[in-house]
Design a protein around this motif. Structure first.
Motif, mmCIF file in Angstrom:
data_model
loop_
_atom_site.group_PDB
_atom_site.id
_atom_site.type_symbol
_atom_site.label_atom_id
_atom_site.label_comp_id
_atom_site.label_asym_id
_atom_site.label_seq_id
_atom_site.Cartn_x
_atom_site.Cartn_y
_atom_site.Cartn_z
ATOM 1 N N GLN A 116 13.787 55.280 13.017
ATOM 2 C CA GLN A 116 14.133 53.816 13.104
ATOM 3 C C GLN A 116 15.490 53.070 13.572
ATOM 4 O O GLN A 116 16.233 52.735 12.896
ATOM 5 N N PHE A 117 15.803 53.739 14.775
ATOM 6 C CA PHE A 117 17.286 53.109 15.436
ATOM 7 C C PHE A 117 17.151 51.838 16.023
ATOM 8 O O PHE A 117 16.068 51.505 16.738
ATOM 9 N N LEU A 118 18.133 51.072 15.871
ATOM 10 C CA LEU A 118 18.366 49.691 16.438
ATOM 11 C C LEU A 118 18.771 50.084 18.032
ATOM 12 O O LEU A 118 19.337 51.156 18.171
ATOM 13 N N PRO A 119 18.423 49.310 19.064
ATOM 14 C CA PRO A 119 18.650 49.476 20.269
ATOM 15 C C PRO A 119 20.082 49.791 20.776
ATOM 16 O O PRO A 119 20.320 50.808 21.306
ATOM 17 N N GLU A 120 21.043 49.213 20.295
ATOM 18 C CA GLU A 120 22.482 49.489 20.589
ATOM 19 C C GLU A 120 22.873 51.170 20.065
ATOM 20 O O GLU A 120 23.440 51.878 20.909
ATOM 21 N N ASN A 121 22.255 51.783 19.113
ATOM 22 C CA ASN A 121 22.420 52.817 18.439
ATOM 23 C C ASN A 121 21.766 53.958 19.392
ATOM 24 O O ASN A 121 21.941 55.029 19.585
ATOM 25 N N ILE A 122 20.508 53.351 20.077
ATOM 26 C CA ILE A 122 19.848 54.290 20.833
ATOM 27 C C ILE A 122 20.962 54.750 22.260
ATOM 28 O O ILE A 122 20.999 55.686 22.709
ATOM 29 N N LEU A 123 21.332 53.571 22.747
ATOM 30 C CA LEU A 123 22.167 53.818 23.855
ATOM 31 C C LEU A 123 23.473 54.693 23.546
ATOM 32 O O LEU A 123 23.851 55.627 24.322
ATOM 33 N N LYS A 124 24.063 54.560 22.243
ATOM 34 C CA LYS A 124 25.365 55.211 21.796
ATOM 35 C C LYS A 124 24.960 56.586 21.271
ATOM 36 O O LYS A 124 25.870 57.630 21.433
ATOM 37 N N TYR A 125 23.841 56.943 20.742
ATOM 38 C CA TYR A 125 23.651 58.136 20.043
ATOM 39 C C TYR A 125 22.247 58.888 20.255
ATOM 40 O O TYR A 125 22.143 59.918 19.740
ATOM 41 N N GLY A 126 21.432 58.124 21.059
ATOM 42 C CA GLY A 126 20.246 59.006 21.585
ATOM 43 C C GLY A 126 20.362 59.973 22.410
ATOM 44 O O GLY A 126 21.319 60.113 23.207
ATOM 45 N N VAL A 127 19.531 61.171 21.898
ATOM 46 C CA VAL A 127 19.627 62.544 22.685
ATOM 47 C C VAL A 127 18.500 62.793 23.116
ATOM 48 O O VAL A 127 17.038 62.782 22.410
ATOM 49 N N ASP A 128 18.269 63.479 24.301
ATOM 50 C CA ASP A 128 17.082 64.052 25.029
ATOM 51 C C ASP A 128 17.117 65.366 24.242
ATOM 52 O O ASP A 128 17.359 66.311 24.903
ATOM 53 N N GLY A 129 16.506 65.582 22.923
ATOM 54 C CA GLY A 129 16.480 66.844 22.513
ATOM 55 C C GLY A 129 15.161 67.643 23.043
ATOM 56 O O GLY A 129 15.457 69.069 22.880
ATOM 57 N N ASN A 130 14.137 67.134 23.796
ATOM 58 C CA ASN A 130 13.276 68.240 24.133
ATOM 59 C C ASN A 130 13.507 68.535 25.856
ATOM 60 O O ASN A 130 12.660 69.170 26.288
ATOM 61 N N GLY A 131 14.422 67.876 26.358
ATOM 62 C CA GLY A 131 15.015 68.211 27.731
ATOM 63 C C GLY A 131 13.923 67.575 28.701
ATOM 64 O O GLY A 131 13.895 68.209 29.770
ATOM 65 N N ASP A 132 13.231 66.781 28.305
ATOM 66 C CA ASP A 132 12.235 66.073 29.367
ATOM 67 C C ASP A 132 12.976 65.074 30.259
ATOM 68 O O ASP A 132 12.315 64.496 31.227
ATOM 69 N N GLY A 133 14.150 65.019 30.240
ATOM 70 C CA GLY A 133 14.854 63.950 31.016
ATOM 71 C C GLY A 133 15.071 62.634 30.789
ATOM 72 O O GLY A 133 15.650 61.679 31.290
ATOM 73 N N ARG A 134 14.690 62.155 29.330
ATOM 74 C CA ARG A 134 14.695 60.820 28.680
ATOM 75 C C ARG A 134 14.617 60.739 27.403
ATOM 76 O O ARG A 134 14.353 61.792 26.836
ATOM 77 N N VAL A 135 15.195 59.721 26.854
ATOM 78 C CA VAL A 135 15.456 59.488 25.206
ATOM 79 C C VAL A 135 14.213 58.856 24.905
ATOM 80 O O VAL A 135 14.103 57.855 25.374
ATOM 81 N N ASP A 136 13.417 59.342 24.276
ATOM 82 C CA ASP A 136 11.967 58.747 23.552
ATOM 83 C C ASP A 136 12.168 59.020 21.983
ATOM 84 O O ASP A 136 12.042 59.952 21.544
ATOM 85 N N LEU A 137 12.656 57.817 21.232
ATOM 86 C CA LEU A 137 12.700 58.243 19.642
ATOM 87 C C LEU A 137 11.359 58.028 19.154
ATOM 88 O O LEU A 137 11.254 58.139 17.867
ATOM 89 N N THR A 138 10.267 57.705 20.044
ATOM 90 C CA THR A 138 8.839 58.112 19.381
ATOM 91 C C THR A 138 8.495 59.549 19.427
ATOM 92 O O THR A 138 7.308 59.898 18.795
ATOM 93 N N ASN A 139 9.234 60.423 20.017
ATOM 94 C CA ASN A 139 9.253 61.962 20.190
ATOM 95 C C ASN A 139 9.773 62.444 19.199
ATOM 96 O O ASN A 139 11.028 62.087 18.661
ATOM 97 N N LEU A 140 9.020 63.313 18.274
ATOM 98 C CA LEU A 140 9.889 63.645 16.952
ATOM 99 C C LEU A 140 11.247 64.496 17.228
ATOM 100 O O LEU A 140 12.241 64.325 16.554
ATOM 101 N N THR A 141 11.138 65.316 18.278
ATOM 102 C CA THR A 141 12.467 66.175 18.673
ATOM 103 C C THR A 141 13.676 65.188 18.978
ATOM 104 O O THR A 141 14.834 65.632 18.588
ATOM 105 N N ASP A 142 13.197 64.323 19.771
ATOM 106 C CA ASP A 142 14.270 63.502 20.448
ATOM 107 C C ASP A 142 14.969 62.331 19.151
ATOM 108 O O ASP A 142 16.145 62.515 18.961
ATOM 109 N N SER A 143 13.953 61.950 18.374
ATOM 110 C CA SER A 143 14.222 61.372 17.154
ATOM 111 C C SER A 143 15.316 61.930 16.308
ATOM 112 O O SER A 143 16.286 61.723 15.711
ATOM 113 N N LEU A 144 15.024 63.201 15.662
ATOM 114 C CA LEU A 144 15.360 63.943 14.649
ATOM 115 C C LEU A 144 16.844 64.516 15.295
ATOM 116 O O LEU A 144 17.842 64.448 14.583
#
Length: 277
Positions: free
Chosen positions: A199-227
């Motif tokens: 449950q990231f608020l939008p500005e926090n996605i921009l500031k802290y979002g990480v492409d954890g699974n290496g697919d080239g995008r930050v998707d916080l509905t993806n478990l790896t990216d989110s955690l």
């Protein structure tokens, strides 16, 4: 955030979302947008003025189109006015939120994928229990990530007179994420516009979002990216490896950055310790 039993309580939130109760009557002066409102009346006019502000902030056509199509989110306002669980005692809060179940399932998830959580801790310094407690508390480990339109919710809160100064940057960020493909005009999230497993608020996605699974995008509905993004958020807020995180210890201050409700902060710390025990 929903109760762990998945009875959606419509009180979802993230960093410093709760307990800002002082009324605000206008948008930030720098926004130079229409006056806020407490009903749907005036929302359309506000959107037109806010579009000019958003454009000056760098929002492009896709984001502006999403803004133009946004609807006033009455359910979001109802939820924002009814956050009773954060006034409970700690014991009652833990029972209502299903702390024992979160701990039990958190332990199972950690045991099922120990290498992943060990890698998170090695890189970011955040123990598995903390990440899992947040995941369990926020969405029941991804079982309910919200059923509200994110753009509707976040623009409504930016327009609403209660806390426009807090939500205006998140509304601009949400529109920028639409431009970048990270959100769409139809993305579903929690009542206050939070997105994904934790449950990231939008500005926090921009500031802290990480492409954890290496697919080239930050998707916080993806478990790896989110955690991964959750651990990154905590590290960026000052988490220190091997330092304690119970109330009174160094890293408890970082948990306070995640959510402003004291009962929530204490619950996360206690459940995390039990998960990692």
């Amino acid at each position: 955030m929903p109760h762990f039993t998945m009875s959606p309580s419509a009180t979802a939130g993230l960093t410093c979302l709760f307990l800002f109760t002082a009324p605000l009557t206008t948008l930030p002066a720098t926004a130079q947008a229409a006056t806020c409102g407490n009903t749907a009346v005036g929302f359309s006019a506000w959107k037109q003025d806010f579009a000019a502000y958003a454009k000056r902030k760098g929002v492009k056509q896709a984001g502006l189109s999403a803004l133009a199509g946004a609807s006033y989110a009455s359910r979001t306002i109802a939820a924002d006015r009814n956050q009773k669980s954060f006034r409970y005692t700690l014991d009652k809060f833990l029972k209502i939120r299903g702390a024992d179940t979160i701990v039990a399932l958190g332990r199972k998830r950690k045991a099922a994928n120990p290498a992943f959580y060990a890698a998170l801790e090695k890189k970011y310094g955040v123990p598995a229990g903390v990440v899992l407690a947040i995941h369990g508390m926020e969405t029941g480990f991804g079982n309910f990530m919200g059923d509200s339109n994110v753009i509707d919710a976040i623009t409504t809160l930016a327009y609403d007179c209660r806390r426009p100064q807090f939500f205006t940057p998140h509304a601009v960020a949400a529109l920028k994420l639409v431009d970048r493909g990270g959100l769409s005009a139809g993305t579903q999230g929690a009542k206050h516009g939070e997105v994904g497993h934790t449950q990231f608020l939008p500005e926090n996605i921009l500031k802290y979002g990480v492409d954890g699974n290496g697919d080239g995008r930050v998707d916080l509905t993806n478990l790896t990216d989110s955690l991964t993004s959750t651990a990154n958020f905590l590290k960026k807020k000052g988490w220190k490896k091997t330092r304690g995180y119970q109330e009174g210890e160094r890293n408890f201050k970082v948990i306070q950055e995640w959510n402003a409700a004291g009962v929530y902060q204490k619950a996360i710390a206690l459940m995390a310790a039990r998960i990692d025990a």
